[in-house]
Design an enzyme around this catalytic site. Sequence first.
Site, short mmCIF file in Angstrom:
data_model
loop_
_atom_site.label_atom_id
_atom_site.label_comp_id
_atom_site.label_asym_id
_atom_site.label_seq_id
_atom_site.Cartn_x
_atom_site.Cartn_y
_atom_site.Cartn_z
CG ASP A 191 -47.40 5.69 14.74
OD1 ASP A 191 -46.37 6.51 14.18
OD2 ASP A 191 -48.81 6.09 15.28
CG HIS A 192 -40.33 6.94 12.54
ND1 HIS A 192 -40.03 7.62 13.10
CD2 HIS A 192 -39.66 5.96 11.63
CE1 HIS A 192 -38.33 7.63 12.69
NE2 HIS A 192 -37.94 6.26 11.98
NE ARG A 193 -48.46 8.74 14.19
CZ ARG A 193 -50.08 8.36 14.81
NH1 ARG A 193 -50.73 9.82 14.55
NH2 ARG A 193 -50.60 8.01 15.66
N PRO A 222 -47.47 6.15 10.31
CG PRO A 222 -45.89 7.25 10.27
CD PRO A 222 -47.39 7.32 11.20
#
Lengths: 448, 324
Positions: free
Chosen positions: A420-422, A250
Amino acid sequence: MATEVLMPKLGLTMTEGTIDEWKKNVGDTVKKGEILFSVETDKLTNDVEAEADGVLLKILVPAGETVACKTLIGWLGAEGEAVPDGAGAAPAAAAEAPAAPAAAVSAAAAPAAAGTAHAAGAYVPATPYAKKLAKEKGFDLAAIPATGYKGVVVARDVLGFTPAAAAPAAPAVKASPLAEKVAADLGIDLKDVKAAHGRVLAEDLLRYIAETREKAPDSEATAEREEVKPMSGMRKAIAKNMQNSHMTSPTVTFNLGIDMTEMKRYREQLKAKEIKVSYTDLLVKFVSKALTEFPLLNCSVEDNKIIYKHYVNMGVAVALDNGLVVPNITDADKKSLTEISAEVKELAKQAREGKLPPEKLRGGTFTITNLGMYGIESFSPIINQPEVAILGVNTMEDKVVVRNGEMCIRPIMNLSLTADHRVVDGSVAAQFLQRVKSLMENPALILA
Amino acid sequence: MRKITFSEATREAMAEEMEKYPEVFVMGEDLARQGGIFGQFKGLPDEFPGRVIDTPISETFIVGGGVGAALGGARPVVDMHFADFIGVCMDEVLNQMAKIRYMFGGQAKIPLVLRAPDGLAGGGAAQHSQSVESFFIHIPGIKVVAPSNPYDAKMVLKAAIECDDPVLYFENKVLYKETGEVPEKEDEVPYEIGKARVEREGKDVTIVSYSIGMKNARAAADQLAKDGIQAEVIDLITLSPWDKETVLNSVKKTHRLCLVSECVKQGGAMAEVAATVAEEALEYLDAPILRYGAPFTPIPFAPTLEKLYRVYPDDLVKGIKGVL
């Protein structure tokens, strides 16, 4: 003695390769070390050298076909030398079972890898019970047409087989094994296909398919205005990797403008001392420095674990005529600007020549992709997995800005960071980008 | 012929054996007060006062006490409530019940029956739905049985009680409610532990199963028959020692083997059958051995997922047609 030519395994992850081109024809003399053929993998195309002197006796896998690593694809040997068992199908088959379909297998360009279960000398998949029955009846399994699951010879094939029955009442259509297989798969009667040279080859079949398709009225209109082309190995790899990345991460993209005044000056100073570096080289150097301070941007994610990399392997996207590769500069954080510059040049050159060593395409920890030369002002690049961020570099443009309450003109370059927002939260990404900005606007900090 | 449920059939077996042998008694959780959670002991406490004993919640004691009673001359039937709980008393099963006769050089015997209700009953989830027979067919010293219909349920249980060796009796929770023909006592044919039954003859493929898996086997055979494919259906009934001869003879006739069970496929009871056929009758196989069982995952609670977890007759039909 003839030497086997095998599909090479170029790197750990390679499982199969496509013959891009045979650089020699059957009968050509080849010197050890000469380029014999080229192989297209999912990463790139490599030239493969001959491992021995000799004559190219036989090509088993023609250009365009894909086979597993270590598959036998051809033979090298002395002129006129017989090719060992399994490859020299024609004489063996003719002697053994003149009437069997296998008799149609001929030496020349018969692509054995695509072949039938009946190639003489090849292993014939059969069930244990079918083997037992064939042995009892004294039948050669290779002569028995298989109708079982996965093309396996099963008991009923043996029971329903009589050696006489194998001799066709009417002369069978002679066809190459590949043509037979394709015809069987597509349900085409080989009798309808005209052979250009004696027996039906795959190309005859393709022509037949093209001709019959053209006749179909409804497909005519679109057929002329569309073109169907199979993807190249590289295109398939890009497609797979990009889709995988999009499904995995994400992402959020952050844009920030950098005032390049000082950086330009710094570059001019170097130039004055005969040190020519590109803005990409400078970015590699400065971003690598920032990455050492932001471990979350230089990591990868596996299951529920974050793997922090205590090194920076900086990937630099290189556009090619037919695609894109991302070789990386190992330990970029520990290299000098001149080292980086030389390496970027060398990697780009190798990439364009299709000669990148596979290890240069593995193990990257971060990627820089530059579209500035096209005047792009902002974009959202896709992360090169398993990395967690990628920096898009945009065009540098003179812009009117306000400094100390006054308008002035400054060279501004936008950076587009996709993260990557993880693992990379917005504030972390923003701080990282801010740090890159601060370094680039104050180049002296690189020494700090 | 009269029809009774699987549950009633086991109750009948108990009553008849308790009548016949005064040394037979039952113990477990909630048997006397509740009649067993699946009603399989209903009425027994009144018929045989003092011989249906409720125990504390201690599987260790239930089996350990049963082993002790058997050593002392009784013929105990002990109940696990749920087969899943055997884990608690594994030492009693693995090292005591299964080994004492051997360790004492035959001077002692353990005529103990361990009853274990198993299987997917719908929403039982990962700890109350398992089929654990595979663990026990790996243990020399115990016999493992798993009947698939009311008549067998009765006759196998009677045989188990009369057996001088420990017998693990797996009874499927879904089968309890199913009815089937069970002859009157005088027409009964005793069951011999270790014997399989060819339930349906055929020439194209042998389907082997046991317990609830037989429902899949039978339904698949019915569907295949509509397409003219004759499946031979074998109910193993006893999983250890299993009836190798019956299976091998059938495979030599049909040349194809399809195995199905509800338990986890990996390392499941059917793996032993597959391996034996490959060892001893490979040359008779005209197709790969097909094996159906549960996926290698805990049993899901969600009904939608439990549905995915199960094996269906269509799976067998598709597989068999694929190798014909």
